[in-house]
Design an enzyme around this catalytic site. Structure first.
Site: not given
Length: 334
Positions: A142, A155
């Protein structure tokens, strides 16, 4: 690759979102796919889709946080389909919450799934690939693996961890002169169902930080990456901007995200008080690859196309410059 010429692929987090879209993309190549996730009903639906698209699929119910189950799943795939060619670590979970409101148990669970789940998958894959001296591990990363944002501390930490251990393994593979390759595909905001099932303490419904991309863009890039030996691939211009912006001006981004990061991750709709979350158990429902943001999502990335074709474009540019130089020389002589 098996004697049939069809690659054997394992995808974690395959029941919905990017994982399910990736299964579709590999199926179009006729791949044999191990579909690993917790929700059997959605995995069975994904298996039917894979087979309609020309692939074969094996349903593997389990939690990537459990290393024994991941190892068992890898063994099941090889018994059914043969040696694993590509392993895609995609499973994730998160909590939309300020850090001060999170519990240690929540933080640990996000880490166990999103970070350690990738560690467990990589271990199971390399255990089989290294002796054969071939194979590909793809980490679904990501933009947040480099540039963290508020409200997703667990996260972001997990994706940073994924990037760190991947870089370390890459160095070890180089040292061992191994033909096994490991790559990381860095994603932007995606239109997946996670925003309807991730645990949330936000007053309004969560959303991906715009601009948003369809999971099919990520899926096609992952499949492309499985055929090429790139170190890392960025998907979407926002990912490029986040990565490079963080290298140039971290402090300014801290300030910007501190001022805007809360609002940009929420819609104007109040959160439903009865909404269930998938942190500890799977959430039932007919979730598929796409989330609820189809009308706002991009189905193509020019940046990805340029990245995938950069060598050809470079050669074309070099050829054009050379032809221009020759033409200029001819004109001067004339």
């Amino acid at each position: 690759m098996t004697s049939s010429g069809k690659r054997v692929v394992v995808i974690t987090g395959a029941s919905a979102g990017v994982g399910r879209a990736t299964a579709h993309s590999f199926a179009r190549e006729g791949a044999r796919i191990g579909l690993f996730a917790r929700n059997q009903e959605r995995l069975e639906a994904a298996r039917e889709e894979v087979e309609r698209l020309g692939g074969q699929a094996l349903v593997l119910v389990g939690d990537v946080a459990n290393p024994q189950r991941v190892e068992e799943a890898a063994a099941e795939v090889e018994r059914e389909f043969g040696p694993i060619d590509v392993w895609v670590n995609n499973a994730m979970t998160s909590v939309f919450s300020s850090f001060k409101d999170m519990t240690p148990e929540e933080f640990r669970r996000v880490t166990e799934v999103t970070y350690l789940g990738a560690v467990h998958g990589t271990m199971a894959a390399l255990k089989r690939m290294l002796p054969r001296n071939r194979g590909m591990v793809i980490q679904v990363g990501s933009a947040l693996s480099d540039r963290s944002i508020p409200l997703q501390s667990a996260y972001c930490g997990a994706k940073h961890g994924m990037r760190g251990f991947t870089d370390s393994i890459r160095c070890e593979l180089i040292h061992e002169k191994s033909r096994v390759h490991i790559t990381m595909v860095q994603l932007p905001a995606m239109n997946t169902p996670q925003f309807d099932w991730v645990e949330s303490r936000l007053p309004n419904r969560p959303q991906p930080v715009p601009p948003i991309y369809q999971p099919d863009v990520a899926a096609d890039t992952i499949v492309w990456a499985s055929h090429h030996r790139r170190r890392e691939i960025y998907v979407g211009l926002p990912t490029v901007k986040a990565m490079w912006g963080n290298k140039v001006s971290r402090g300014l981004l801290d300030l910007y995200l501190g001022l805007t990061g809360y609002k940009s991750q929420q819609t104007d709709e109040p959160e439903r008080p009865d909404r269930s979350g998938n942190l500890w158990q799977t959430v039932p429902g007919p979730y598929t690859a796409h989330g609820r943001f189809d009308a706002r999502s991009k189905g193509f990335s020019t940046q990805v196309w340029l990245s995938e074709n950069k060598w050809g474009l470079g050669a074309l540019l070099a050829g054009g410059l050379a032809a221009g130089a020759v033409l200029a020389r001819v004109r001067r002589r004339g």
